[in-house]
Structure formats: C-alpha cells, structure tokens
Design a protein around this motif. Structure first.
Motif, PDB file in Angstrom:
ATOM      1  N   ASP A 246     -34.755  30.718 -22.076  1.00  0.00           N
ATOM      2  CA  ASP A 246     -33.388  31.212 -22.165  1.00  0.00           C
ATOM      3  C   ASP A 246     -33.117  31.908 -23.498  1.00  0.00           C
ATOM      4  O   ASP A 246     -32.336  32.846 -23.565  1.00  0.00           O
ATOM      5  CB  ASP A 246     -32.386  30.056 -21.990  1.00  0.00           C
ATOM      6  CG  ASP A 246     -32.459  29.448 -20.600  1.00  0.00           C
ATOM      7  OD1 ASP A 246     -32.489  30.218 -19.620  1.00  0.00           O
ATOM      8  OD2 ASP A 246     -32.503  28.207 -20.499  1.00  0.00           O
ATOM      9  N   VAL A 247     -33.758  31.391 -24.546  1.00  0.00           N
ATOM     10  CA  VAL A 247     -33.534  31.920 -25.895  1.00  0.00           C
ATOM     11  C   VAL A 247     -34.852  31.881 -26.661  1.00  0.00           C
ATOM     12  O   VAL A 247     -35.625  30.930 -26.529  1.00  0.00           O
ATOM     13  CB  VAL A 247     -32.494  31.081 -26.679  1.00  0.00           C
ATOM     14  CG1 VAL A 247     -32.160  31.743 -28.011  1.00  0.00           C
ATOM     15  CG2 VAL A 247     -31.239  30.858 -25.872  1.00  0.00           C
TER      16      VAL A 247
ATOM     17  N   SER B   7     -29.045  38.910 -30.204  1.00  0.00           N
ATOM     18  CA  SER B   7     -27.746  38.483 -30.710  1.00  0.00           C
ATOM     19  C   SER B   7     -27.378  39.360 -31.900  1.00  0.00           C
ATOM     20  O   SER B   7     -28.163  40.213 -32.328  1.00  0.00           O
ATOM     21  CB  SER B   7     -27.830  37.022 -31.172  1.00  0.00           C
ATOM     22  OG  SER B   7     -28.631  36.924 -32.352  1.00  0.00           O
TER      23      SER B   7
ATOM     24  N   PHE C  91     -32.895  37.206 -26.014  1.00  0.00           N
ATOM     25  CA  PHE C  91     -32.542  36.689 -24.690  1.00  0.00           C
ATOM     26  C   PHE C  91     -33.147  37.579 -23.608  1.00  0.00           C
ATOM     27  O   PHE C  91     -33.420  38.758 -23.847  1.00  0.00           O
ATOM     28  CB  PHE C  91     -31.018  36.678 -24.513  1.00  0.00           C
ATOM     29  CG  PHE C  91     -30.273  35.966 -25.591  1.00  0.00           C
ATOM     30  CD1 PHE C  91     -29.952  34.628 -25.468  1.00  0.00           C
ATOM     31  CD2 PHE C  91     -29.888  36.639 -26.744  1.00  0.00           C
ATOM     32  CE1 PHE C  91     -29.260  33.963 -26.469  1.00  0.00           C
ATOM     33  CE2 PHE C  91     -29.191  35.993 -27.751  1.00  0.00           C
ATOM     34  CZ  PHE C  91     -28.881  34.649 -27.618  1.00  0.00           C
TER      35      PHE C  91
ATOM     36  N   VAL D  15     -35.298  26.771 -25.307  1.00  0.00           N
ATOM     37  CA  VAL D  15     -35.382  27.550 -26.542  1.00  0.00           C
ATOM     38  C   VAL D  15     -36.837  27.629 -26.990  1.00  0.00           C
ATOM     39  O   VAL D  15     -37.459  26.601 -27.284  1.00  0.00           O
ATOM     40  CB  VAL D  15     -34.526  26.908 -27.657  1.00  0.00           C
ATOM     41  CG1 VAL D  15     -34.525  27.787 -28.900  1.00  0.00           C
ATOM     42  CG2 VAL D  15     -33.109  26.651 -27.176  1.00  0.00           C
TER      43      VAL D  15
ATOM     44  N   VAL E 139     -29.458  26.248 -33.756  1.00  0.00           N
ATOM     45  CA  VAL E 139     -29.256  26.206 -32.303  1.00  0.00           C
ATOM     46  C   VAL E 139     -28.462  24.957 -31.905  1.00  0.00           C
ATOM     47  O   VAL E 139     -27.590  25.017 -31.028  1.00  0.00           O
ATOM     48  CB  VAL E 139     -30.606  26.259 -31.552  1.00  0.00           C
ATOM     49  CG1 VAL E 139     -30.390  26.023 -30.058  1.00  0.00           C
ATOM     50  CG2 VAL E 139     -31.279  27.610 -31.769  1.00  0.00           C
TER      51      VAL E 139
ATOM     52  N   ARG F  38     -26.090  35.525 -24.387  1.00  0.00           N
ATOM     53  CA  ARG F  38     -26.012  36.381 -25.579  1.00  0.00           C
ATOM     54  C   ARG F  38     -24.602  36.384 -26.157  1.00  0.00           C
ATOM     55  O   ARG F  38     -24.417  36.168 -27.367  1.00  0.00           O
ATOM     56  CB  ARG F  38     -26.446  37.797 -25.226  1.00  0.00           C
ATOM     57  CG  ARG F  38     -26.328  38.798 -26.371  1.00  0.00           C
ATOM     58  CD  ARG F  38     -26.863  40.161 -25.947  1.00  0.00           C
ATOM     59  NE  ARG F  38     -26.676  41.149 -26.994  1.00  0.00           N
ATOM     60  CZ  ARG F  38     -25.595  41.909 -27.123  1.00  0.00           C
ATOM     61  NH1 ARG F  38     -24.604  41.782 -26.253  1.00  0.00           N
ATOM     62  NH2 ARG F  38     -25.497  42.782 -28.110  1.00  0.00           N
TER      63      ARG F  38
ATOM     64  N   PHE G 279     -23.657  32.956 -27.627  1.00  0.00           N
ATOM     65  CA  PHE G 279     -24.281  32.738 -28.932  1.00  0.00           C
ATOM     66  C   PHE G 279     -23.586  33.588 -29.995  1.00  0.00           C
ATOM     67  O   PHE G 279     -23.366  33.123 -31.124  1.00  0.00           O
ATOM     68  CB  PHE G 279     -25.774  33.068 -28.871  1.00  0.00           C
ATOM     69  CG  PHE G 279     -26.653  31.871 -28.635  1.00  0.00           C
ATOM     70  CD1 PHE G 279     -27.638  31.515 -29.543  1.00  0.00           C
ATOM     71  CD2 PHE G 279     -26.508  31.095 -27.494  1.00  0.00           C
ATOM     72  CE1 PHE G 279     -28.457  30.413 -29.338  1.00  0.00           C
ATOM     73  CE2 PHE G 279     -27.320  29.995 -27.267  1.00  0.00           C
ATOM     74  CZ  PHE G 279     -28.299  29.650 -28.186  1.00  0.00           C
TER      75      PHE G 279
ATOM     76  N   SER H 132     -28.660  38.522 -20.137  1.00  0.00           N
ATOM     77  CA  SER H 132     -28.315  37.098 -20.183  1.00  0.00           C
ATOM     78  C   SER H 132     -26.887  36.881 -20.673  1.00  0.00           C
ATOM     79  O   SER H 132     -26.489  37.423 -21.703  1.00  0.00           O
ATOM     80  CB  SER H 132     -29.284  36.351 -21.108  1.00  0.00           C
ATOM     81  OG  SER H 132     -28.842  35.026 -21.325  1.00  0.00           O
TER      82      SER H 132
ATOM     83  N   PHE I  26     -31.426  36.160 -32.515  1.00  0.00           N
ATOM     84  CA  PHE I  26     -31.964  35.444 -31.358  1.00  0.00           C
ATOM     85  C   PHE I  26     -32.228  36.458 -30.246  1.00  0.00           C
ATOM     86  O   PHE I  26     -31.491  37.429 -30.106  1.00  0.00           O
ATOM     87  CB  PHE I  26     -30.976  34.391 -30.856  1.00  0.00           C
ATOM     88  CG  PHE I  26     -30.705  33.288 -31.840  1.00  0.00           C
ATOM     89  CD1 PHE I  26     -31.643  32.290 -32.049  1.00  0.00           C
ATOM     90  CD2 PHE I  26     -29.512  33.237 -32.550  1.00  0.00           C
ATOM     91  CE1 PHE I  26     -31.405  31.260 -32.951  1.00  0.00           C
ATOM     92  CE2 PHE I  26     -29.264  32.225 -33.456  1.00  0.00           C
ATOM     93  CZ  PHE I  26     -30.213  31.230 -33.659  1.00  0.00           C
TER      94      PHE I  26
END
Length: 278
Positions: free
Chosen positions: A114-115, A133, A241, A56, A83, A248, A251, A245, A239
C-alpha cells in the motif's frame, strides 16, 4: 382606561425588544452544543480510514529511515515513527513488510504494497510508475569515506583515478555518482549495508549516499567513517503509492497537519533528517 391601554402597549413593545435582543445574543454567543459541533468539524479535517490495515514496504537496511536495532533486535527508524504517527491521525493500522529495493517500484505499481516508506527520492521517471506524497524532507548526496581517508578534499578525491566508489543499484545516488565518476570507478551493491561493509574492509574508497543515511551509518560505526563533501543539490523525499491510491491524499493530509503542529520537525531532528552545514 386610555392610560391602561398605553401601558399594555408599552409592555408589549418592551417584550418584543427583549426577545429580539435575546435572539441576537444567542447568535453572537454559540451554545455549548454549537461549540462542540465546531470542534468536531475542526477535528474532522483529517480523513478517518476506520482502522484500515495498510502494508508498508521497508528495506530495514537504510538507517536512519529503517533498520534493525542491534541492541534490541527490533526494527526502528524514521519511517516507523512517521508512519505510526500518520496512522494515529487518520485511523489506520500499519503492517510493515521487509522488501528488497530491486524491483520495488514494479511491485508498488502492481499493488503488492500500500505504501513504500524507504527514504524514496521523488523523480519524474518514478512518477510515471507510482504516485508520491508531498515531500517530507530534502536531502543531499555526499561522499562517505573511512575516517583515515588521506584525501583532504572532495576535489582531490574525485581527481584521484585510483579511487573507487560504491552505491546502491537503481537509486538516485547511483545517478549522482555517474555525474561525477566514470563507470569503471563505480561499484554497485544491492543495498547500502553491503556498500558500507565494502568501504570498511577497504574494497572501495567511498560511498555515494544521501547525507541523512550517511549519518545513520556513521552512528552505527562510531569513529570509523566521515563525510568528505557534498556532491549535488538536494533531493526531495516522499512516500510512494500504487497509481491512483486514495491513501495518497490521506497521507498528505496527515503530513500537512504534522508540519503545522511541529511534529514532523521533531521527528526530523530526532533522526537527523537535516541538511548539511555549509
């Protein structure tokens, strides 16, 4: 003899009726095993990432989203709480990595993280590079000034051609600043921490920043800063990504569950992610 046969028939008929009623009762009232299966199905709505580690990206320079606590020396903020709560719900392990804002979207597109959790505004331009997101909050752009700023209103400040504002390069805050101030009255910085230091030292007169972050810096510099006024309509944050991904959707599912049970609202109130009062 005939009476005996009739009695047996009646007994058999009664037994059949009882069995039918018992069967109906079993359907109407699920067993404990069936109830447990239903509960598991309900709990299984959220994805299970099987303890997957995810990286992250954060700046650690954007309170209240992410920052280093001066008292503990440890990273803290809304991003860390949110998170961790998300990973708790979808069974993942967050590994936070400090990253510079400059070039972060290219890094995300390349899959280096990744995020991205950094109070990121969702824009059409950025959606061409990364996936977002669902929004978790709406924020507003404001002018943050020193507590002793003589201007009594935002209009007065804007009309004063001697006033210089600062903001972070490559952000929607900078875009908002350009809509109000000419280029020669805008000074850009690598992060908002540097812009705030310039404001406090008198090198600039104001900072164009979102309302939430403004509150974070006001808290860090108690009594030294104030919000002069709101510049524009709200921006939605989310968020980010790498394109395509699978995280997504995971999340999004967790965020929706946090909205439904009130957890997201509690986090937003805790860290001041609320719109300014009119």
């Amino acid at each position: 003899m005939m009476l005996r046969k009739r009695s047996l028939a009646a007994v058999l008929l009664l037994a059949l009726v009882s069995l039918a009623l018992w069967g109906c009762n079993r359907q109407a009232q699920p067993t404990q095993a069936q109830q447990a299966e239903g509960q598991q199905a309900e709990a299984g709505k959220l994805p299970d990432l099987g303890g997957k580690k995810i990286t992250v990206a954060v700046e650690n320079a954007y309170p209240p989203f992410n920052f280093i606590d001066k008292e503990t020396g440890q990273p803290a903020g809304w991003d860390y709480d949110a998170v961790r709560e998300i990973c708790k719900r979808i069974n993942c392990v967050p590994e936070f990595k400090e990253a510079a804002w400059e070039g972060i979207f290219d890094a995300m597109a390349a899959g280096e993280y990744d995020v991205l959790a950094d109070g990121v505004t969702i824009t059409e331009e950025r959606e061409k590079v990364v996936d977002f997101s669902i929004p978790y909050v709406t924020v507003y752009q404001v002018i943050l000034v020193r507590a002793d700023e003589p201007a009594k209103s935002l209009d007065e400040f804007i009309k004063d051609e001697t006033k210089i504002v600062g903001t972070q390069t490559g952000t929607t805050n900078y875009i908002a600043a350009k809509k109000v101030f000419p280029e020669d009255r805008i000074k850009t910085f690598e992060d908002f921490g540097a812009a705030i230091l310039a404001l406090l030292s008198g090198d600039i007169d104001g900072v164009v920043i979102d309302y939430v972050a403004a509150q974070g810096f006001m808290k860090e510099n108690e009594g030294k800063l104030r919000i002069l006024g709101t510049l524009k309509e709200g921006d939605q944050l989310g968020f980010a990504f790498p394109p395509g991904s699978p995280l997504r959707e995971a999340f999004n599912a967790a965020l929706k569950s946090m909205m439904e049970d009130g957890t997201l609202e509690k986090l937003n109130k805790k860290w001041g992610l609320i719109p300014p009062e009119e």
